[in-house]
Design a protein around this motif. Structure first.
Motif, PDB file in Angstrom:
ATOM      1  N   THR A  91      -4.361   2.373 -15.294  1.00 56.52           N
ATOM      2  CA  THR A  91      -4.253   1.925 -13.899  1.00 56.52           C
ATOM      3  C   THR A  91      -4.481   3.095 -12.965  1.00 56.52           C
ATOM      4  OG1 THR A  91      -2.648   0.211 -14.484  1.00 56.52           O
ATOM      5  CG2 THR A  91      -2.727   0.881 -12.172  1.00 56.52           C
ATOM      6  N   ASP A  92      -5.401   2.914 -12.045  1.00 54.09           N
ATOM      7  CA  ASP A  92      -5.707   3.952 -11.058  1.00 54.09           C
ATOM      8  C   ASP A  92      -4.655   3.886  -9.950  1.00 54.09           C
ATOM      9  OD1 ASP A  92      -6.683   5.484  -8.937  1.00 54.09           O
ATOM     10  OD2 ASP A  92      -8.773   5.061  -9.457  1.00 54.09           O
ATOM     11  N   PRO A  93      -3.836   4.926  -9.772  1.00 51.37           N
ATOM     12  CA  PRO A  93      -2.774   4.894  -8.749  1.00 51.37           C
ATOM     13  C   PRO A  93      -3.300   4.647  -7.332  1.00 51.37           C
ATOM     14  CG  PRO A  93      -2.381   6.689 -10.276  1.00 51.37           C
ATOM     15  CD  PRO A  93      -3.755   6.150 -10.588  1.00 51.37           C
ATOM     16  N   ARG A  94      -4.419   5.290  -7.021  1.00 54.91           N
ATOM     17  CA  ARG A  94      -4.962   5.115  -5.670  1.00 54.91           C
ATOM     18  C   ARG A  94      -5.423   3.679  -5.455  1.00 54.91           C
ATOM     19  NH1 ARG A  94      -9.266   9.536  -4.047  1.00 54.91           N
ATOM     20  NH2 ARG A  94      -9.226   8.234  -2.180  1.00 54.91           N
ATOM     21  N   GLN A  95      -6.125   3.120  -6.473  1.00 54.81           N
ATOM     22  CA  GLN A  95      -6.589   1.744  -6.344  1.00 54.81           C
ATOM     23  C   GLN A  95      -5.403   0.776  -6.291  1.00 54.81           C
ATOM     24  OE1 GLN A  95      -9.846   0.882  -5.831  1.00 54.81           O
ATOM     25  NE2 GLN A  95      -8.878  -1.086  -5.292  1.00 54.81           N
ATOM     26  N   ALA A  96      -4.374   1.087  -7.069  1.00 51.24           N
ATOM     27  CA  ALA A  96      -3.184   0.241  -7.062  1.00 51.24           C
ATOM     28  C   ALA A  96      -2.542   0.232  -5.679  1.00 51.24           C
ATOM     29  CB  ALA A  96      -2.177   0.729  -8.100  1.00 51.24           C
ATOM     30  N   GLU A  97      -2.538   1.416  -5.052  1.00 57.13           N
ATOM     31  CA  GLU A  97      -1.965   1.500  -3.711  1.00 57.13           C
ATOM     32  C   GLU A  97      -2.821   0.724  -2.706  1.00 57.13           C
ATOM     33  OE1 GLU A  97      -1.853   5.309  -1.327  1.00 57.13           O
ATOM     34  OE2 GLU A  97       0.275   5.081  -1.817  1.00 57.13           O
ATOM     35  N   ILE A  98      -4.159   0.850  -2.869  1.00 61.01           N
ATOM     36  CA  ILE A  98      -5.071   0.105  -1.990  1.00 61.01           C
ATOM     37  C   ILE A  98      -4.864  -1.401  -2.177  1.00 61.01           C
ATOM     38  CG2 ILE A  98      -7.502  -0.463  -1.575  1.00 61.01           C
ATOM     39  CD1 ILE A  98      -8.140   2.481  -2.274  1.00 61.01           C
ATOM     40  N   ALA A 103      -2.753  -6.530  -0.426  1.00 58.07           N
ATOM     41  CA  ALA A 103      -1.903  -7.703  -0.666  1.00 58.07           C
ATOM     42  C   ALA A 103      -0.934  -7.904   0.487  1.00 58.07           C
ATOM     43  CB  ALA A 103      -1.152  -7.539  -1.974  1.00 58.07           C
ATOM     44  N   ILE A 104      -0.382  -6.810   0.992  1.00 56.75           N
ATOM     45  CA  ILE A 104       0.541  -6.901   2.129  1.00 56.75           C
ATOM     46  C   ILE A 104      -0.182  -7.438   3.360  1.00 56.75           C
ATOM     47  CG2 ILE A 104       1.918  -5.548   3.759  1.00 56.75           C
ATOM     48  CD1 ILE A 104       2.601  -3.681   1.398  1.00 56.75           C
ATOM     49  N   GLU A 105      -1.396  -6.909   3.602  1.00 55.05           N
ATOM     50  CA  GLU A 105      -2.177  -7.381   4.750  1.00 55.05           C
ATOM     51  C   GLU A 105      -2.571  -8.853   4.582  1.00 55.05           C
ATOM     52  OE1 GLU A 105      -2.926  -5.702   7.657  1.00 55.05           O
ATOM     53  OE2 GLU A 105      -1.365  -4.433   6.776  1.00 55.05           O
ATOM     54  N   ALA A 106      -2.907  -9.227   3.342  1.00 57.43           N
ATOM     55  CA  ALA A 106      -3.279 -10.617   3.085  1.00 57.43           C
ATOM     56  C   ALA A 106      -2.086 -11.539   3.341  1.00 57.43           C
ATOM     57  CB  ALA A 106      -3.774 -10.775   1.655  1.00 57.43           C
ATOM     58  N   GLU A 107      -0.903 -11.080   2.940  1.00 50.19           N
ATOM     59  CA  GLU A 107       0.298 -11.882   3.179  1.00 50.19           C
ATOM     60  C   GLU A 107       0.592 -12.001   4.671  1.00 50.19           C
ATOM     61  OE1 GLU A 107       3.570 -14.199   2.940  1.00 50.19           O
ATOM     62  OE2 GLU A 107       2.017 -13.817   1.429  1.00 50.19           O
ATOM     63  N   ALA A 112       0.524 -15.373   9.382  1.00 52.17           N
ATOM     64  CA  ALA A 112       0.064 -15.661  10.745  1.00 52.17           C
ATOM     65  C   ALA A 112      -0.666 -16.994  10.798  1.00 52.17           C
ATOM     66  CB  ALA A 112      -0.842 -14.535  11.231  1.00 52.17           C
ATOM     67  N   GLU A 113      -1.444 -17.280   9.743  1.00 54.14           N
ATOM     68  CA  GLU A 113      -2.177 -18.548   9.688  1.00 54.14           C
ATOM     69  C   GLU A 113      -1.208 -19.721   9.534  1.00 54.14           C
ATOM     70  OE1 GLU A 113      -5.347 -21.190   9.818  1.00 54.14           O
ATOM     71  OE2 GLU A 113      -5.118 -19.104  10.448  1.00 54.14           O
ATOM     72  N   ARG A 114      -0.146 -19.500   8.717  1.00 55.67           N
ATOM     73  CA  ARG A 114       0.854 -20.558   8.557  1.00 55.67           C
ATOM     74  C   ARG A 114       1.541 -20.851   9.887  1.00 55.67           C
ATOM     75  NH1 ARG A 114       1.959 -17.833   3.674  1.00 55.67           N
ATOM     76  NH2 ARG A 114       3.763 -16.763   4.601  1.00 55.67           N
ATOM     77  N   VAL A 115       1.864 -19.786  10.613  1.00 54.83           N
ATOM     78  CA  VAL A 115       2.491 -19.957  11.931  1.00 54.83           C
ATOM     79  C   VAL A 115       1.542 -20.704  12.869  1.00 54.83           C
ATOM     80  CG1 VAL A 115       3.321 -18.745  13.979  1.00 54.83           C
ATOM     81  CG2 VAL A 115       3.989 -17.952  11.701  1.00 54.83           C
ATOM     82  N   ARG A 116       0.254 -20.332  12.828  1.00 51.93           N
ATOM     83  CA  ARG A 116      -0.745 -20.994  13.688  1.00 51.93           C
ATOM     84  C   ARG A 116      -0.896 -22.463  13.317  1.00 51.93           C
ATOM     85  NH1 ARG A 116      -6.758 -21.023  13.699  1.00 51.93           N
ATOM     86  NH2 ARG A 116      -7.426 -21.344  15.853  1.00 51.93           N
ATOM     87  N   LEU A 117      -0.883 -22.738  12.011  1.00 55.29           N
ATOM     88  CA  LEU A 117      -0.996 -24.129  11.570  1.00 55.29           C
ATOM     89  C   LEU A 117       0.200 -24.947  12.038  1.00 55.29           C
ATOM     90  CD1 LEU A 117      -2.285 -23.698   7.895  1.00 55.29           C
ATOM     91  CD2 LEU A 117      -3.549 -24.685   9.805  1.00 55.29           C
ATOM     92  N   GLU A 118       1.370 -24.315  12.068  1.00 55.54           N
ATOM     93  CA  GLU A 118       2.591 -25.030  12.432  1.00 55.54           C
ATOM     94  C   GLU A 118       2.788 -25.120  13.943  1.00 55.54           C
ATOM     95  OE1 GLU A 118       5.573 -22.851  10.411  1.00 55.54           O
ATOM     96  OE2 GLU A 118       4.945 -23.479   8.394  1.00 55.54           O
ATOM     97  N   THR A 119       2.033 -24.336  14.706  1.00 50.29           N
ATOM     98  CA  THR A 119       2.209 -24.351  16.163  1.00 50.29           C
ATOM     99  C   THR A 119       0.929 -24.808  16.855  1.00 50.29           C
ATOM    100  OG1 THR A 119       1.661 -21.971  16.208  1.00 50.29           O
ATOM    101  CG2 THR A 119       4.002 -22.583  16.133  1.00 50.29           C
ATOM    102  N   GLU A 120       0.035 -23.886  17.084  1.00 53.67           N
ATOM    103  CA  GLU A 120      -1.189 -24.185  17.832  1.00 53.67           C
ATOM    104  C   GLU A 120      -2.018 -25.294  17.193  1.00 53.67           C
ATOM    105  OE1 GLU A 120      -5.417 -21.991  18.932  1.00 53.67           O
ATOM    106  OE2 GLU A 120      -3.701 -20.793  18.313  1.00 53.67           O
ATOM    107  N   LEU A 121      -2.078 -25.300  15.845  1.00 50.95           N
ATOM    108  CA  LEU A 121      -2.935 -26.265  15.155  1.00 50.95           C
ATOM    109  C   LEU A 121      -2.181 -27.509  14.698  1.00 50.95           C
ATOM    110  CD1 LEU A 121      -5.261 -23.945  13.038  1.00 50.95           C
ATOM    111  CD2 LEU A 121      -5.641 -24.913  15.300  1.00 50.95           C
ATOM    112  N   ALA A 122      -0.904 -27.605  14.995  1.00 45.89           N
ATOM    113  CA  ALA A 122      -0.162 -28.827  14.669  1.00 45.89           C
ATOM    114  C   ALA A 122      -0.736 -29.972  15.494  1.00 45.89           C
ATOM    115  CB  ALA A 122       1.316 -28.633  14.961  1.00 45.89           C
TER     116      ALA A 122
END
Length: 441
Positions: A91-98, A103-107, A112-122
């Motif tokens: 396992t490449d430590p740098r790639q794992a960190e990337i 993953a954090i950014e994707a979450e 944010a999309e879930r919030v938008r779906l539940e508010t603006e897009l409801a």
């Protein structure tokens, strides 16, 4: 490169030079201390990753463990051992960190999309936004806006609630249409039409990828109505309006005498009326076809308006210059017309000794006038002009070049209609007829 056991003493003793200096730990391979020319001290881990299936290693990579002060030498060494184990496992430590950061950014994005779906897009919230747009951005007729609001409130919101717009498809919309009784063709078609406008608007705003109703079958149109009140029915209706509470009796009488649409008569304003010229000008924004419409006022209509203005019989019959003609509050146009129609039906039935009038709608009064004008010999083009129809003789190319407003002809037609209504309300007594006896031979 110098090697030493990296301890607090070693780190504290390390001095900066003109270039980055490295001290590598003699215990953990790849673990080191970088000293910058500015005196910064950073723990690092240097490693190489083997290519898959090959013994040869790639170029060295360097992973920053952290700054001295935030980490102790022992903490940094412990982390270096963890990193070395990762490399040993492939396992490449740098790639794992990337990947972890991604993953954090994707979450975050997903949240944010879930919030938008539940508010603006409801759906319920998007529908409210659309209704505001539909009313104000396009300048729709009040009657059309009212119908849009009723359809959203009575048919769409109860079924769709706050479901996200992108998650709504044909399987959600078809049951709404199927729940409307088959005999209510006009309602079903109206729900389809307004829902299509709403979802088309949402697609143009990027709220959904496409309008799901475009792939659905449009409900069949309602059967064309042909109901026309007979002279006797019209007379009974006109008389029964006297038993309606003010100003609904006047509302129905004005419908009968002018033949204009219920929304146009209900929303009539004093500013649209000119008693001196006996003309009612319906502004374009209130007319169904967005064309200003001149309605000549017959004598019975003038009398009706005089009563509403409270000037009937007065020497100076000056009407108000503003406000609604038909109002119960003094501030708003009349509402509750459906209830008033039920009250009128009850009054008609009572006057007919319990015999109800065959089912009829308010719009049938307009058709009755049109048919009556035809019976009176009024030209088709004039009848179309009275009704403010842009069809038949006024549609297409003809409408571009034929700009005659038929004002005088409309006045003659409506006056003839007023005389006809008066005649069926007050039929002339039958003249005496002498019956001759056959000659006796």
């Amino acid at each position: 490169m110098p090697k030493a056991a990296i301890t607090k003493r070693t780190v504290d003793a390390a001095k900066p030079s003109e270039r980055d200096q490295f001290i590598w730990d003699i215990d953990v391979a790849g673990f080191g201390l970088k000293v910058t020319p500015a005196g910064g001290k950073v723990y690092v881990f240097q490693y190489r990753m083997a290519r898959p299936g090959e013994a040869a290693r790639t170029a060295a990579k360097r992973y920053t463990i952290g700054k001295h002060g935030k980490l102790t030498a022992d903490q940094a060494r412990s982390r270096a051992r963890e990193l070395a184990a990762m490399v040993e496992m492939g396992t490449d430590p740098r790639q794992a960190e990337i990947d972890a950061f991604a993953a954090i950014e994707a979450e975050k994005t997903a949240k944010a999309e879930r919030v938008r779906l539940e508010t603006e897009l409801a759906f319920d919230r998007a529908a409210d936004t659309w209704l505001e747009y539909y009313e104000h951005e396009k300048g729709r007729r009040p009657a059309s806006v009212r119908q849009a609001r009723l359809i959203v409130a009575n048919h769409l919101k109860p079924a769709l609630g706050s479901k996200p717009m992108p998650h709504i498809d044909r399987s959600d919309l078809q049951p709404i249409l199927d729940s409307i009784p088959a005999k209510q063709k006009a309602t079903k078609r109206a729900v389809f039409a307004y829902a299509s406008i709403l979802f088309g608007w949402a697609a143009k705003r990027g709220m959904i990828n496409g309008n799901p109703l475009t792939a659905m079958e449009r409900p069949s149109p309602p059967d064309a109505r042909k109901r026309v009140l007979t002279d006797a029915e019209l007379a009974d209706t006109f008389r029964a309006t006297q038993d309606c509470r003010t100003p609904f009796g006047a509302f129905f009488r004005l419908l009968i005498l002018t033949g204009q649409r219920r929304s146009e008569v209900a929303g009539m304003e004093w500013s649209e009326l000119d008693r001196a010229s006996a003309v009612w000008t319906i502004p374009a924004e209130r007319a169904k076809n967005k064309a200003a419409h001149i309605v000549p006022l017959s004598a019975p209509v003038l009398e009706e308006l005089d009563r509403l203005a409270g000037v009937k019989g007065q020497e100076k019959q000056n009407w108000p210059v503003s406000g609604f003609v038909l109002t119960t509050t003094g501030e708003n146009a009349i509402s509750g017309i459906s209830k008033a129609k039920l009250a009128l039906d009850a009054a008609i039935e009572k006057a007919r000794d319990g015999e109800a009038l065959a089912a009829w709608r308010i719009h049938d009064l307009r058709r009755t006038l049109a048919t009556g004008l035809q019976r009176l010999g009024v030209r088709f083009e004039v009848t179309e002009a009275v009704l403010n129809h842009v069809s038949g003789a006024k549609s297409g190319v003809a409408g571009v070049y034929q700009q005659h407003d038929w004002k005088d002809e409309k006045r003659s037609a409506l006056e003839a209609w007023a005389r006809h209504v008066s005649s069926i309300l007050n039929p002339a007594p039958a003249k005496n007829v002498a019956h001759l006896r056959p000659a006796i031979s």
